[in-house]
Design a protein around this motif. Structure first.
Motif, PDB file in Angstrom:
ATOM      1  N   ALA A 102       0.788  -1.231   0.000  1.00 45.03           N
ATOM      2  CA  ALA A 102       0.000   0.000   0.000  1.00 45.03           C
ATOM      3  C   ALA A 102       0.821   1.282   0.000  1.00 45.03           C
ATOM      4  O   ALA A 102       0.369   2.303  -0.519  1.00 45.03           O
ATOM      5  N   VAL A 103       2.017   1.268   0.598  1.00 45.57           N
ATOM      6  CA  VAL A 103       2.729   2.539   0.807  1.00 45.57           C
ATOM      7  C   VAL A 103       4.034   2.641   0.025  1.00 45.57           C
ATOM      8  O   VAL A 103       4.841   3.532   0.289  1.00 45.57           O
ATOM      9  N   THR A 104       4.237   1.757  -0.951  1.00 49.38           N
ATOM     10  CA  THR A 104       5.528   1.745  -1.641  1.00 49.38           C
ATOM     11  C   THR A 104       5.473   2.260  -3.076  1.00 49.38           C
ATOM     12  O   THR A 104       6.373   1.992  -3.869  1.00 49.38           O
ATOM     13  N   ALA A 105       4.426   3.011  -3.424  1.00 47.74           N
ATOM     14  CA  ALA A 105       4.362   3.576  -4.766  1.00 47.74           C
ATOM     15  C   ALA A 105       5.443   4.643  -4.956  1.00 47.74           C
ATOM     16  O   ALA A 105       5.867   4.918  -6.073  1.00 47.74           O
ATOM     17  N   LYS A 106       5.882   5.244  -3.840  1.00 48.44           N
ATOM     18  CA  LYS A 106       6.969   6.225  -3.880  1.00 48.44           C
ATOM     19  C   LYS A 106       7.962   5.917  -2.762  1.00 48.44           C
ATOM     20  O   LYS A 106       7.594   5.340  -1.738  1.00 48.44           O
ATOM     21  N   LEU A 107       9.195   6.339  -2.968  1.00 49.41           N
ATOM     22  CA  LEU A 107      10.257   6.006  -2.020  1.00 49.41           C
ATOM     23  C   LEU A 107      10.095   6.721  -0.683  1.00 49.41           C
ATOM     24  O   LEU A 107      10.308   6.112   0.380  1.00 49.41           O
ATOM     25  N   LYS A 108       9.707   7.996  -0.697  1.00 48.73           N
ATOM     26  CA  LYS A 108       9.654   8.776   0.541  1.00 48.73           C
ATOM     27  C   LYS A 108       8.671   8.211   1.559  1.00 48.73           C
ATOM     28  O   LYS A 108       9.045   7.963   2.713  1.00 48.73           O
ATOM     29  N   PRO A 109       7.402   7.982   1.195  1.00 50.07           N
ATOM     30  CA  PRO A 109       6.488   7.384   2.178  1.00 50.07           C
ATOM     31  C   PRO A 109       6.901   5.979   2.599  1.00 50.07           C
ATOM     32  O   PRO A 109       6.659   5.572   3.738  1.00 50.07           O
ATOM     33  N   ALA A 110       7.537   5.237   1.691  1.00 53.45           N
ATOM     34  CA  ALA A 110       8.008   3.894   2.043  1.00 53.45           C
ATOM     35  C   ALA A 110       9.063   3.974   3.139  1.00 53.45           C
ATOM     36  O   ALA A 110       9.045   3.203   4.105  1.00 53.45           O
ATOM     37  N   LEU A 111       9.989   4.934   3.005  1.00 51.91           N
ATOM     38  CA  LEU A 111      11.046   5.090   4.009  1.00 51.91           C
ATOM     39  C   LEU A 111      10.479   5.565   5.340  1.00 51.91           C
ATOM     40  O   LEU A 111      10.877   5.077   6.406  1.00 51.91           O
TER      41      LEU A 111
END
Length: 216
Positions: free
Chosen positions: A40-49
């Motif tokens: 759910a949260v890994t479409a972009k690097l920043k929210p994933a981190l």
């Protein structure tokens, strides 16, 4: 005083607790926990981190707190106590995110609150913190949080790069002149099903390189 020497804080045994979840016993690729948030949260690097750091903090400190309290928690209410501890930590993390990275907090939306139900956190409390000392439990929490985070960062990196052509918002593909060759961003990579495929590829690569994992 006991003549028995104290175990070093970073003994080989303790370091193994910290590093084993990075690969050998990774929460996502080996234990198969925390898959939902990984999609759910890994479409972009920043929210994933940011999600990776949040889960690491909650896992480490919930393990530590429960380990400190383990001898005084009645067995019949242990789940309730665990949930109260985890929920309190999640609220603190959520408030810190809103205060310092509000834009990312909005992107993560309800998924920060859902850290409370993350199987990795409750799993490590039940499987480790309730039966081990605080320092070892703290290291175990950090190790599993970082192991979880490694997979999220890998997913976030490749999904953002291939799906949006950017890394951390920086237009990498454009700067490299890739679009002039006819390359087009693959929007399918940004969809949750593709994240699951990426996780499957990581599991396949990991197990093909480490045959001992095939039996797990």
């Amino acid at each position: 005083m006991s003549n028995k020497e104290k175990e070093p804080l970073f003994s080989a045994k303790n370091l193994k607790l910290l590093t084993t979840p990075f690969s050998q016993n990774n929460p996502i690729t080996v234990q198969i926990l925390g898959i939902c948030s990984a999609l759910a949260v890994t479409a972009k690097l920043k929210p994933a981190l940011v999600m990776a750091l949040s889960v690491t903090v909650v896992t480490a400190f919930s393990n530590l707190i429960i380990s400190l309290m383990r001898k005084g928690i009645p067995s019949r209410i242990r789940i309730i106590v665990q949930l109260v501890v985890v929920a309190s930590l999640v609220i603190l993390v959520d408030q810190v995110l809103k205060a310092f990275v509000y834009d990312v907090s909005k992107q993560l939306s309800v998924f920060v609150g859902l850290i409370i139900t993350n199987c990795i956190i409750m799993g490590r409390i039940e499987a480790f913190a309730l039966g081990n000392k605080p320092w070892q439990s703290f290291l175990d929490g950090i190790g599993n949080g970082v192991g979880y985070g490694i997979i999220l960062v890998i997913l976030g990196f490749f999904r953002e790069l291939l799906g949006a052509g950017t890394i951390w918002g920086y237009p990498v593909m454009e700067k490299l002149g890739v679009y002039s060759t006819g390359y087009v961003n693959n929007g399918l990579v940004l969809l949750p099903p593709m994240a699951l495929i990426f996780v499957g590829l990581i599991i396949w690569i990991q197990r093909s390189r480490n045959k001992s994992l095939i039996e797990k």
